[in-house]
Design an enzyme around this catalytic site. Structure first.
Site, short mmCIF file in Angstrom:
data_model
loop_
_atom_site.label_atom_id
_atom_site.label_comp_id
_atom_site.label_asym_id
_atom_site.label_seq_id
_atom_site.Cartn_x
_atom_site.Cartn_y
_atom_site.Cartn_z
N GLY A 1 0.82 -1.22 0.00
CA GLY A 1 0.00 0.00 0.00
C GLY A 1 0.84 1.25 0.00
O GLY A 1 0.34 2.36 -0.24
N HIS B 1 -5.19 15.55 2.03
CA HIS B 1 -4.80 14.56 3.04
C HIS B 1 -4.41 15.25 4.35
O HIS B 1 -4.17 16.45 4.38
CB HIS B 1 -3.62 13.71 2.56
CG HIS B 1 -4.03 12.67 1.55
ND1 HIS B 1 -4.06 12.94 0.20
CD2 HIS B 1 -4.42 11.37 1.69
CE1 HIS B 1 -4.46 11.84 -0.45
NE2 HIS B 1 -4.68 10.88 0.43
N HIS B 2 -4.26 14.44 5.38
CA HIS B 2 -3.83 14.86 6.72
C HIS B 2 -2.43 15.49 6.69
O HIS B 2 -1.66 15.29 5.74
CB HIS B 2 -3.83 13.64 7.66
CG HIS B 2 -3.03 12.49 7.14
ND1 HIS B 2 -1.71 12.30 7.45
CD2 HIS B 2 -3.36 11.48 6.27
CE1 HIS B 2 -1.25 11.23 6.83
NE2 HIS B 2 -2.23 10.71 6.10
N LYS C 1 1.11 13.43 6.11
CA LYS C 1 1.46 12.73 4.87
C LYS C 1 2.75 13.30 4.30
O LYS C 1 2.92 14.52 4.23
CB LYS C 1 0.31 12.84 3.84
CG LYS C 1 0.57 12.02 2.59
CD LYS C 1 -0.69 11.76 1.79
CE LYS C 1 -0.43 10.98 0.51
NZ LYS C 1 0.12 9.62 0.75
N GLY D 1 -0.53 8.73 -4.01
CA GLY D 1 -0.53 7.57 -4.90
C GLY D 1 -1.85 7.49 -5.65
O GLY D 1 -1.88 7.11 -6.83
N1 LIG Z 1 -2.66 2.18 -0.73
C1 LIG Z 1 -3.52 2.65 0.17
O1 LIG Z 1 -4.73 2.35 0.15
C2 LIG Z 1 -3.00 3.53 1.27
C3 LIG Z 1 -1.67 3.84 1.28
N2 LIG Z 1 -1.14 4.54 2.32
C4 LIG Z 1 0.31 4.70 2.29
O2 LIG Z 1 0.88 3.85 3.28
C5 LIG Z 1 2.09 4.41 3.77
C6 LIG Z 1 2.04 4.51 5.29
O3 LIG Z 1 1.03 5.40 5.68
P1 LIG Z 1 0.74 5.69 7.24
O4 LIG Z 1 0.40 4.43 7.94
O5 LIG Z 1 -0.22 6.82 7.25
O6 LIG Z 1 2.18 6.20 7.71
P2 LIG Z 1 2.85 6.13 9.16
O7 LIG Z 1 4.00 7.06 9.11
O8 LIG Z 1 1.80 6.31 10.21
O9 LIG Z 1 3.36 4.62 9.25
C7 LIG Z 1 4.48 4.11 8.56
C8 LIG Z 1 5.14 3.12 9.47
O10 LIG Z 1 6.17 2.44 8.75
C9 LIG Z 1 7.25 2.27 9.65
N3 LIG Z 1 8.49 2.01 8.93
C10 LIG Z 1 9.21 2.87 8.16
N4 LIG Z 1 10.34 2.27 7.73
C11 LIG Z 1 10.31 1.00 8.20
C12 LIG Z 1 11.20 -0.10 8.11
N5 LIG Z 1 12.35 -0.05 7.42
N6 LIG Z 1 10.85 -1.25 8.73
C13 LIG Z 1 9.70 -1.35 9.41
N7 LIG Z 1 8.83 -0.33 9.57
C14 LIG Z 1 9.13 0.83 8.95
C15 LIG Z 1 7.28 3.57 10.45
O11 LIG Z 1 8.04 3.44 11.64
C16 LIG Z 1 5.80 3.78 10.70
O12 LIG Z 1 5.36 3.11 11.87
C17 LIG Z 1 2.24 5.77 3.05
O13 LIG Z 1 3.06 5.59 1.91
C18 LIG Z 1 0.80 6.08 2.61
O14 LIG Z 1 0.73 6.94 1.52
C19 LIG Z 1 -1.89 4.97 3.37
C20 LIG Z 1 -3.23 4.71 3.39
C21 LIG Z 1 -3.91 3.97 2.33
O1 LIG Z 2 -1.10 8.68 3.22
C1 LIG Z 2 -2.33 8.47 3.28
O2 LIG Z 2 -2.98 8.68 4.30
C2 LIG Z 2 -3.02 7.92 2.10
N1 LIG Z 2 -2.26 7.54 1.10
C3 LIG Z 2 -2.70 6.97 -0.12
C4 LIG Z 2 -2.33 7.86 -1.27
O3 LIG Z 2 -1.18 8.35 -1.31
O4 LIG Z 2 -3.15 8.06 -2.16
C5 LIG Z 2 -4.14 6.53 -0.09
C6 LIG Z 2 -5.06 7.36 0.74
O5 LIG Z 2 -5.46 8.47 0.01
C7 LIG Z 2 -4.47 7.74 2.10
#
Ligand SMILES: NC(=O)C1=CN([C@@H]2O[C@H](COP(=O)(O)OP(=O)(O)OC[C@H]3O[C@@H](n4cnc5c(N)ncnc54)[C@H](O)[C@@H]3O)[C@@H](O)[C@H]2O)C=CC1
Ligand SMILES: O=C(O)C1=N[C@H](C(=O)O)C[C@H](O)C1
Length: 272
Positions: free
Chosen positions: A101, A158-159, A162, A168
């Site tokens: 993701g 977004h929040h 981010k 994405g």
């Molecule tokens: N495809 C989708 O539907 C969605 C994608 N995202 C994406 O997911 C990613 C994470 O988003 P959030 O959870 O909001 O971020 P966040 O910053 O809250 O969480 C990311 C986590 O990954 C950990 N991390 C970073 N490097 C690491 C490593 N080498 N080993 C293990 N853990 C590691 C961090 O310590 C942190 O706990 C972003 O790229 C976001 O854009 C978020 C929501 C939906």
């Molecule tokens: O970082 C987020 O929160 C999200 N990231 C994804 C993106 O980059 O589009 C999906 C979603 O919008 C939330």
């Protein structure tokens, strides 16, 4: 009773990591067998349940992904590009489905993931929700039906935590619009105008990012002509949406041949 596929959540302390743990428990079709955080994080070595403020779950948070993945049939990964590239190699070694993701990849990163998909099952999407993936289908259709008299602009909100822009999802929507128009996105992409930019170039696809407060994720695709405007919009109300999609992808991937798949494959939505 048949064994449930084992799943590891990476970035487990993150916004999506914690949501995934809760949704995996509530869903009941996967068994949580591992939880990975980055080295030095204060959750490493502690029980995941206690870290999340609840009862022990019997899963110790580790900073050793190889050890964790060896027990798993699926890895669900919402972390950061560098971490995800490393996890792709390890998930392939463990023959675990890698659900990605994470967003914010460079073109070189994407080429590396494509290569990893030659010998592993990868499901990657910048947005795991049904609604956004349906919106990509609609965006492609509308872009195909209209000519370049309609300017295409994509606005995402977004929040304030981010770290990447455009989102994405915005890039998925941009790709869909470019495909519908039969053009290459990299040649028409116009990101975040500032200053004396000159008039808008016909055929460009514009991207704009808003960051504020706790906005979960909102995307508008605007088709604007001199006399009318069409707006396609998706609003994510709750992050559990993305976690549910990722669980669906992990289950779907269990019997698939190696390859890089997306949520259109998982959801059975049309690709052209
Ligand atoms: N495809 C989708 O539907 C969605 C994608 N995202 C994406 O997911 C990613 C994470 O988003 P959030 O959870 O909001 O971020 P966040 O910053 O809250 O969480 C990311 C986590 O990954 C950990 N991390 C970073 N490097 C690491 C490593 N080498 N080993 C293990 N853990 C590691 C961090 O310590 C942190 O706990 C972003 O790229 C976001 O854009 C978020 C929501 C939906
Ligand atoms: O970082 C987020 O929160 C999200 N990231 C994804 C993106 O980059 O589009 C999906 C979603 O919008 C939330």
């Amino acid at each position: 009773m048949t064994d449930l596929p084992g799943v590891v959540v990476t970035g487990v302390s993150g916004r999506m990591g914690q949501m995934l743990v809760r949704e995996i428990q509530a869903d009941g079709r996967l068994k949580l067998v591992g939880a990975v955080e980055r080295s030095g994080h204060d959750w490493v070595g502690r029980d995941l349940g206690a870290c999340m403020g609840g009862a022990d779950l019997g899963v110790t948070v580790t900073d050793d992904p190889l050890e964790a993945f060896a027990k798993a049939q699926a890895v669900i990964d919402f972390t950061a590009p560098a971490a995800t590239l490393a996890f792709a190699e390890l998930a392939a070694q463990a023959r675990a489905v890698h659900v990605i993701g994470t967003t914010g990849f460079s073109d070189e990163d994407l080429a590396q993931l494509k290569h990893a998909g030659h010998h592993a099952v990868i499901v990657r999407a910048g947005n795991m929700s049904l609604g956004v993936n349906l919106l990509t289908v609609l965006t492609r259709q509308v872009a195909k039906a209209l000519d370049a008299d309609f300017d295409i602009e994509i606005i995402e909100s977004h929040h304030n935590r981010k770290v990447d822009a455009p989102s994405g999802t915005a890039l998925m929507l941009g790709e869909a619009a470019a495909e519908g128009r039969g053009v290459n996105l990299s040649e028409v992409s116009d990101r975040g105008r500032d200053g004396i930019t000159g008039a808008r170039k016909r055929g460009d696809i514009g991207f704009h990012a808003i960051r504020g407060g706790g906005i979960v994720g909102e995307h508008d695709v605007i088709f604007a002509s001199p006399s009318e405007r069409i707006v396609l919009r998706h609003i994510a109300e709750d992050r559990s949406l993305f976690a549910k999609g990722a669980i669906k992808a992990a289950l779907w991937g269990q019997d698939k041949a190696p390859g890089e798949y997306d949520m259109l494959d998982v959801l059975g939505l049309p690709k052209d």
